[in-house]
Design an enzyme around this catalytic site. Structure first.
Site, mmCIF file in Angstrom:
data_model
loop_
_atom_site.group_PDB
_atom_site.id
_atom_site.type_symbol
_atom_site.label_atom_id
_atom_site.label_comp_id
_atom_site.label_asym_id
_atom_site.label_seq_id
_atom_site.Cartn_x
_atom_site.Cartn_y
_atom_site.Cartn_z
ATOM 1 N N ARG A 98 0.874 -1.191 0.000
ATOM 2 C CA ARG A 98 0.000 0.000 0.000
ATOM 3 C C ARG A 98 0.899 1.225 0.000
ATOM 4 O O ARG A 98 1.724 1.400 0.881
ATOM 5 C CB ARG A 98 -0.890 0.011 1.247
ATOM 6 N N HIS A 149 -7.797 0.502 -5.934
ATOM 7 C CA HIS A 149 -7.927 -0.308 -4.719
ATOM 8 C C HIS A 149 -8.577 -1.651 -5.090
ATOM 9 O O HIS A 149 -9.696 -1.953 -4.679
ATOM 10 C CB HIS A 149 -8.773 0.451 -3.684
ATOM 11 N N GLN A 158 -10.192 -4.197 -2.465
ATOM 12 C CA GLN A 158 -11.463 -3.746 -1.874
ATOM 13 C C GLN A 158 -12.634 -4.165 -2.758
ATOM 14 O O GLN A 158 -13.686 -4.600 -2.276
ATOM 15 C CB GLN A 158 -11.433 -2.218 -1.730
ATOM 16 N N ASP A 169 -17.314 6.881 -0.238
ATOM 17 C CA ASP A 169 -15.967 6.799 0.342
ATOM 18 C C ASP A 169 -15.700 8.143 1.029
ATOM 19 O O ASP A 169 -16.417 9.128 0.786
ATOM 20 C CB ASP A 169 -14.958 6.542 -0.801
ATOM 21 N N CYS A 216 -16.409 1.476 1.737
ATOM 22 C CA CYS A 216 -15.174 0.704 1.951
ATOM 23 C C CYS A 216 -14.651 0.865 3.369
ATOM 24 O O CYS A 216 -13.917 0.007 3.846
ATOM 25 C CB CYS A 216 -14.112 1.115 0.929
ATOM 26 N N ARG A 222 -13.101 -8.580 3.326
ATOM 27 C CA ARG A 222 -11.729 -8.192 2.991
ATOM 28 C C ARG A 222 -10.784 -9.369 3.255
ATOM 29 O O ARG A 222 -9.851 -9.616 2.512
ATOM 30 C CB ARG A 222 -11.280 -6.968 3.812
HETATM 31 N N1 NVA Z 1 -10.036 6.852 -0.843
HETATM 32 C C1 NVA Z 1 -9.596 6.374 0.450
HETATM 33 C C2 NVA Z 1 -9.844 4.916 0.573
HETATM 34 C C3 NVA Z 1 -9.523 4.335 1.919
HETATM 35 C C4 NVA Z 1 -9.772 2.855 1.986
HETATM 36 C C5 NVA Z 1 -8.118 6.705 0.631
HETATM 37 O O1 NVA Z 1 -7.350 6.516 -0.322
HETATM 38 O O2 NVA Z 1 -7.735 7.170 1.704
HETATM 39 N N1 CP Z 2 -11.111 -0.159 3.191
HETATM 40 C C1 CP Z 2 -9.806 -0.129 3.517
HETATM 41 O O1 CP Z 2 -8.905 -0.300 2.690
HETATM 42 O O2 CP Z 2 -9.582 0.091 4.843
HETATM 43 P P1 CP Z 2 -8.159 0.339 5.519
HETATM 44 O O3 CP Z 2 -7.653 1.669 5.000
HETATM 45 O O4 CP Z 2 -8.432 0.368 6.988
HETATM 46 O O5 CP Z 2 -7.233 -0.770 5.130
#
Ligand code: NVA
Ligand code: CP
Length: 314
Positions: free
Chosen positions: A100, A127, A130, A224, A265, A293
């Site tokens: 990530r 993502h 997800q 989101d 999510c 997940r």
């Molecule tokens: N759009 C959000 C998704 C978190 C799971 C982010 O990138 O922070």
């Molecule tokens: N939905 C998701 O990716 O959650 P986290 O950021 O907690 O991993």
């Protein structure tokens, strides 16, 4: 298919296989408890995570392997070692790498230089893991026949809206992204790819800027956070103002189909992108979605390490 770098790397048969195995892991988490015996999976994250980190670590444990969690500041990468060298080193110890981070290009470079599967666990652009959980949740709820159903994402044109459009296109669904115009609308390149995939799958892609038109007769309203990890705080006020009409409220939910559901999510900000009574209400699928997940990452690891996935040419 060695890696899952982008959502469009997956073909429809790959997704069907992954969802089927994940459904098995949902009822029997220990079904393949030696698949990763004596193997390790590196999980490297330069952004925070609750669900993806914990579900990845537990998925590896359920497959009999050892997860090695590495924070962003813990590798020599931060002191100038190259991505290519890092990829080769991790490949010599581990059986897969879950990453990530911010730049999609960094994940692509890791994939190109690693001999082991590399899994995108969120970038600024995508993502994919997800969306596997989301579609298993959708499947469980509505079944395989999604004819006449509309799947609507509302809010920021970000990594989640990108993944939502692409995955929906692969699944042959009618998917909508309802966002403000301009800066916070979805990436046009992603929309073009989704449209190309939808032409082959029988899906339909729409980008709308009217939240009520988008919500009308929808089966799913998805949203989101408005401020993603890495977004500049200096844009917050302008962004919140632009996104406010796209908040999922009781009023928007009242325009949807009778059997509609709400998805997110997570993490969520009640009172911002979603009204508390919606996310905590009877139509919300958020807990099952979060549960999946783990089942879907477990399935993805299982099949990627066995080299079972064919991938797509997109
Ligand atoms: N759009 C959000 C998704 C978190 C799971 C982010 O990138 O922070
Ligand atoms: N939905 C998701 O990716 O959650 P986290 O950021 O907690 O991993």
């Amino acid at each position: 298919m060695k890696d899952l770098l982008r959502t469009q790397d997956l073909s429809r048969p790959d997704i069907e296989l992954l969802l089927e195995t994940a459904a098995d892991f949902a009822t029997n988490p220990m079904r393949s408890s030696t698949a990763l015996a004596n193997k390790s999976v590196a999980i490297y994250m330069t952004k925070p995570s609750t669900r993806t980190r914990l579900s990845s670590e537990t998925a590896v444990a359920h497959l009999g392997g050892t997860p090695i969690f590495i924070r962003g500041d813990e590798l020599q990468l931060g002191r100038g070692e190259s991505i290519a060298d890092t990829a080769k080193i991790i490949s010599s110890y581990c059986s897969a790498l879950i990453i990530r981070t911010f730049a999609q290009a960094d994940v692509n470079e890791l994939g190109a230089n690693a001999s082991i599967p590399v899994i995108n666990a969120l970038t600024d652009d995508d993502h994919p893991t997800q969306l596997l959980a989301d579609w298993l949740t959708i499947r469980e709820h509505f079944g395989k026949d999604i004819t006449g159903r509309k799947f609507v994402y509302l809010g920021d044109g970000n990594n989640m809206s990108n993944a939502w459009l692409i995955m929906g296109a692969i699944m042959g669904a009618h998917v909508v992204a309802a966002t403000p115009t301009g800066l916070w609308s979805p990436d046009p390149d992603v929309v073009a790819i989704a449209q190309k995939i939808a032409m082959q799958s029988g899906g339909k892609i729409e980008v709308l800027h009217d939240p009520e038109a988008a919500a009308k007769d929808a089966s799913v309203l998805y949203t989101d956070v408005w401020m993603s990890m890495g977004d500049s705080e200096s844009e917050r006020d302008e962004k919140v103002l632009a996104l406010s009409p796209f908040a999922v409220t009781e009023n928007l939910m009242s325009l949807t189909q009778k059997d509609s559901v709400f998805m997110h999510c997570l993490p969520a900000h009640r009172g911002e992108e979603v009204e508390a009574s919606v996310i905590d209400g009877t139509k919300s699928l958020i807990w099952r979605e979060a549960f999946h997940r783990r089942t879907t990452i477990q399935s993805l690891l299982y099949h990627l390490v066995r080299d079972d996935l064919k991938g797509s040419s997109q």
